[in-house]
Every structure is written in C-alpha cells, then in structure tokens.
Design a protein around this motif. Structure first.
Motif, mmCIF file in Angstrom:
data_model
loop_
_atom_site.group_PDB
_atom_site.id
_atom_site.type_symbol
_atom_site.label_atom_id
_atom_site.label_comp_id
_atom_site.label_asym_id
_atom_site.label_seq_id
_atom_site.Cartn_x
_atom_site.Cartn_y
_atom_site.Cartn_z
ATOM 1 N N LEU A 1 -3.039 6.624 -6.454
ATOM 2 C CA LEU A 1 -2.691 5.401 -7.304
ATOM 3 C C LEU A 1 -2.680 5.531 -8.538
ATOM 4 C CD1 LEU A 1 -4.302 2.758 -4.920
ATOM 5 C CD2 LEU A 1 -1.837 3.021 -5.265
ATOM 6 N N CYS B 1 -6.276 0.054 -0.162
ATOM 7 C CA CYS B 1 -6.718 1.563 -0.611
ATOM 8 C C CYS B 1 -7.750 2.001 0.492
ATOM 9 C CB CYS B 1 -7.544 1.404 -2.019
ATOM 10 S SG CYS B 1 -8.175 3.190 -2.443
ATOM 11 N N SER B 2 -7.139 2.904 1.083
ATOM 12 C CA SER B 2 -8.191 3.764 1.834
ATOM 13 C C SER B 2 -8.519 2.919 3.136
ATOM 14 C CB SER B 2 -9.221 4.548 1.379
ATOM 15 O OG SER B 2 -8.725 5.681 0.570
ATOM 16 N N SER C 1 -10.982 -0.068 0.783
ATOM 17 C CA SER C 1 -11.611 1.072 0.168
ATOM 18 C C SER C 1 -12.764 1.620 0.865
ATOM 19 C CB SER C 1 -12.171 0.707 -1.358
ATOM 20 O OG SER C 1 -10.895 0.434 -2.134
ATOM 21 N N ASP D 1 -6.290 8.444 -1.578
ATOM 22 C CA ASP D 1 -5.577 7.091 -1.948
ATOM 23 C C ASP D 1 -5.865 6.715 -3.477
ATOM 24 O OD1 ASP D 1 -3.810 5.034 -1.679
ATOM 25 O OD2 ASP D 1 -4.742 4.338 0.499
ATOM 26 N N ALA D 2 -6.865 6.553 -3.863
ATOM 27 C CA ALA D 2 -7.289 6.150 -5.276
ATOM 28 C C ALA D 2 -6.664 7.316 -6.190
ATOM 29 C CB ALA D 2 -8.822 6.200 -5.341
ATOM 30 N N HIS E 1 -5.990 5.899 5.201
ATOM 31 C CA HIS E 1 -6.569 7.087 4.304
ATOM 32 C C HIS E 1 -5.753 8.255 4.664
ATOM 33 C CE1 HIS E 1 -9.452 8.775 1.782
ATOM 34 N NE2 HIS E 1 -9.972 9.520 2.758
ATOM 35 N N PHE F 1 0.850 -1.167 0.074
ATOM 36 C CA PHE F 1 0.027 -0.038 -0.137
ATOM 37 C C PHE F 1 1.096 1.351 -0.104
ATOM 38 C CE2 PHE F 1 -0.957 0.145 4.844
ATOM 39 C CZ PHE F 1 0.388 -0.111 5.089
ATOM 40 N N LEU G 1 -8.566 -3.104 -5.716
ATOM 41 C CA LEU G 1 -8.242 -2.408 -4.391
ATOM 42 C C LEU G 1 -9.033 -3.017 -3.319
ATOM 43 C CD1 LEU G 1 -8.809 1.168 -5.686
ATOM 44 C CD2 LEU G 1 -6.677 -0.125 -5.760
ATOM 45 N N THR H 1 -3.650 -3.845 -4.339
ATOM 46 C CA THR H 1 -3.192 -3.055 -3.093
ATOM 47 C C THR H 1 -4.122 -2.867 -2.326
ATOM 48 O OG1 THR H 1 -1.700 -1.249 -2.787
ATOM 49 C CG2 THR H 1 -3.302 -0.803 -4.187
ATOM 50 N N ASP I 1 -13.915 9.436 -6.024
ATOM 51 C CA ASP I 1 -12.771 8.213 -5.983
ATOM 52 C C ASP I 1 -13.781 7.129 -6.931
ATOM 53 O OD1 ASP I 1 -10.871 9.303 -4.663
ATOM 54 O OD2 ASP I 1 -11.509 8.516 -2.601
#
Length: 450
Positions: free
Chosen positions: A262, A240-241, A277, A258-259, A247, A213, A274, A238, A284
């Motif tokens: 990336l 994500c958030s 999330s 995050d999104a 986050h 991450f 992801l 990976t 996002d």
C-alpha cells in the motif's frame, strides 16, 4: 436539548490517554454556536456563577443518574451490509465475500433499496451513540453519494467512500468497476459531490478514498487512487492483512507485505485507516508510525474472519495510532460498547492463550492484555487521533460530540446498587449500556437522537 451556543452541567467521563480516565464531576461545559467546546468550569469555580448567569435559559443540566461520555467513533463499517448483520457468518472470508456479501452490495444499484437501508443504519447508529462513522459504501457511485446525503441530512459525522474493486479475476461480473480509470473517475466524482454539498459547509461529512483491498484491485487502480490521495489530501481506508488468505495473497503477488505494498502505491498517509491489520510485522508497524497511519481494530469480526488476534498492546507500545471498529456485518453487533468489551476480552485471550493442552506458560502471548479504560480511549479519543479530527475528548477546542447515558432506564441493562465511586460507575456504563440507556446524542452540540 441543543447544546450549541449553550452550556450543560453534569458528570462526564472521558479518556484522553490510554491509561487515564478523567472524571469531570458536576462540571459546566460551554459550547459555541459551531459546536466547539470553549471552556469547562468545575464546581466552585469563581467564573461558574458568571457563566451560569450569562447562559440563562441556554443552560441545561443532566438529571440525576445521567452521565455524559464523548461520542463513539466507529472506524470500520460496511454500510450496505447492515441487512446482513447477525447473518452469514459460517464461511471463511474469501468465500463469505462471493457467497453472501457481493450479491447483497450489488442490490444497492436500486436507489430506493439503498435509501431505505442506509436511512435505518444511520439512525440506528446515532441512537446507539456512534457520532462518527467511517463508511465503506458500495462500488456504485450514485448509491455512495446517497449515503453521504443521508449522513448530512441526519447530522452524523461521517466519512464516506465509494468502494473500488476493478479486478475481473477477483470481482463478480455484475459488481465491479468497468476499469481502473472509471474507478478513479467515479471516486473523484464522489469527492466533489461531498465537498460541494450545499448542506455540508461545515465539512461534517468527508470523502474517503476506498480501495476495497489489494486482492480486489488492479495495480493501475491502486496507483490511480494513490495519486488522487496525494492530489486531494483526502482520507484513505482499506483492509490490510486481515486473514491468512488476504495477507498471503499480497505476499504472493508482490513479495512484500500488505502495508508495504500500500505504501508503494501512495496509499499510506497520515489520513489512512487500515482495517484489521492482524498480521502486521514489526517493520509494518514502524512504517505505519512513520506515515502516521492508523489501524481500525475490529475485535469481534476478527473472531470470525481473521484467523488470529490482533496484537493490540504491542501495536500501542510501538506507537501505532489505533481506534476501534464494529466491521458491520463481519462483526454481528453494531454497538461500539460491544466493541469495547470484545477488545478487552480478545486481548486477554491472546495474553493467556486458548489451547488447554499447552502448559500455562506456553499458552499465550504475555503482556498482551489491555483494560477497559484503554478500550474506551480507543473507541473515542483514539478514533479522533486516527482520523486527525478534534473529536473523542471533552476539552476546549474539541467538538461537542457526546451522549448521555441514563442509568435509571428500566428497559436498559445498567443497575447501580451501592456503586457511587466514579470508577465503578464507569465500568457499569461500558459493560451495561444498551440503546435503551442512551437518553441524548449530540453531534456538534446539536441533538441527533432519533
């Protein structure tokens, strides 16, 4: 009971759409030598007699009380964490990683240790109906190649990725990549190993680019992996958030989510998954839709580490591709049936709220609940869409990845009394199936039950 190049008669359930459960009652499913479903014949079909005669001894029947389901697709597994399943859930994410998880994963530098534990994991997952697994391996190149070898040997459909974690400020000295360049080079070597494996000609096991991450990776590593993803067209996975901490780290570091971060590194593609999330914004979600990327919703582990409930129904309404994951070992169960159940339960908690001190009309997030059919769809067809693979649906052109559930197994947890309606049987299957109920598991039509 190998179904490749043969046919099978029985009653099957699948959910090709979120809101649609289909009952294929007493059908004949024919599968070619490569494991692809070629045709499905209902009872009374004028072609069925001809097909049955053609198949002869290559025709199998599910016994009474057995029901077929598509194979389950687990979109988020930390393979090296299997020995930790059901342990070490007493700390927040950022502490849990350093205190428990990184030290365990570092032990996989010992390939004998790795072989023992990975072999048990893959066999156990197959036995519980997980026909496709998206694996985070470890930071070590050799151990990651070994995990891929074991998946190929045991016949599980799998995507295997060497974990990249190169930031000295975030990763232990004894468990990190030497440099961004080394991380990318070793990822490339794992990709080549999987693609060139002499027993993987059908591509049942695929490589996946795996930055752990953003908090564990330098900008150089993220950029290098993004360039590699563009070059090879491989899958990407990976986190994500996932939590407030994760986050917030990215917001503080880049000033964007995050999104979005990336995406700037080229890591958001049609083949990206992801994990978690939970804190995706509407922007996002729109970004994921535009890229075709997917979310691995891990309802059980989110209870322990995510600080919130993922707004699943909202993401689906926005058009985000979503599948389910167990998140071994952040989630203390390896069962995708449990993942289905917890997905329904957590959505209802989000809808109705959890704080009893608030009035009912202020307690939850209305219209957030999803039902069992939707959860089952996400665990099967939804996982196939997320991975862009022809799995999770029982229809011509899809792979015959499937399992047979024996509702009569005395050691199992299913008890059918007067339930004969298909909808009632289906509910009993999803809520009650345990390992003891699973009589057969097929990947590409080949039986994989240990």
């Amino acid at each position: 009971m190998n179904i490749a190049g043969a046919g099978i008669i029985g009653t099957f359930f699948h959910a090709p759409a979120c809101d649609r459960l289909e009952v294929l009652e007493n059908v004949l499913i024919r599968v070619d030598d490569a494991g692809t479903i070629t045709d499905i014949h209902p009872p009374g079909d004028s072609m069925r007699t001809l097909v049955e005669a053609e198949l002869g001894e290559r025709l199998f029947r599910l016994p009474d009380g057995h029901y077929g389901l598509p194979g389950l697709v687990d979109l988020h597994i930390h393979a090296p964490q299997y020995p930790q399943l059901g342990l070490a859930l007493d700390e927040p994410l950022e502490v849990w990683l350093q205190k428990y998880t990184f030290p365990l994963e570092a032990r996989y530098a010992d390939l004998d240790f790795a072989r023992t534990h990975y072999s048990v994991l893959v066999a156990d997952l197959l036995a519980t109906g997980t026909t496709t697994a998206l694996y985070f391996a470890t930071q070590q190149e050799a151990a990651t190649k070994l995990l891929a070898d074991i998946c190929i040997e045991k016949g599980q459909r799998a995507l295997v990725g060497k974990v990249v974690m190169d930031d000295p400020a975030a990763c232990p000295d004894d468990y990190r990549d030497e440099s961004a360049a080394t991380a990318v080079a070793e990822t490339r070597a794992v990709i080549a190993h999987i693609q060139a494996h002499p027993k993987n000609g059908a591509g049942r096991v695929l490589p996946v680019i795996t930055p752990r991450f953003i908090p564990s990776c330098t900008d150089e590593a993220l950029a290098g992996l993004g360039a590699l993803a563009e070059e090879c067209g491989c899958h990407v996975q990976t986190h994500c958030s996932e939590s407030d901490w994760a986050h917030g780290h990215v917001l503080q570091r880049f000033g964007i989510t995050d999104a979005a971060a990336l995406d700037t590194f080229g890591l958001l593609t049609r083949k990206t998954v992801l994990a978690h999330s939970n804190f995706l914004t509407d922007d996002d979600m729109d970004r994921l839709v535009s890229r075709g990327a997917a979310v691995a919703h891990c309802a059980l582990s989110n209870i322990y580490f995510a600080n919130s409930v993922f707004p699943l129904r909202h993401a689906l309404e926005k058009g985000v591709h979503v599948g389910l994951g167990t998140d071994i070992s952040g989630g203390p169960s390896a069962s995708m049936f449990e993942a289905c159940r917890t997905t329904v339960q957590s959505s209802r908690m989000l809808a109705e709220g959890t704080d009893p001190s608030l009035p009912a009309d202020e307690r939850g997030r209305p219209n957030s609940a999803i039902d069992l059919v939707t959860a089952f769809h996400l665990a099967t067809a939804g996982g196939g869409v997320a991975l862009d693979l022809p799995i999770g649906v029982l229809a011509p052109g899809y792979r015959f990845d499937a399992l047979a559930v024996d509702t009569n197994a005395r050691a199992g947890a299913i008890r059918l009394f007067d339930e004969t309606a298909p909808a009632a049987v289906f509910q009993k299957l999803i809520y009650g199936t345990t390992r003891a109920n699973i009589a057969h598991v097929w990947v590409d039509g080949i039986e994989r039950t240990p």
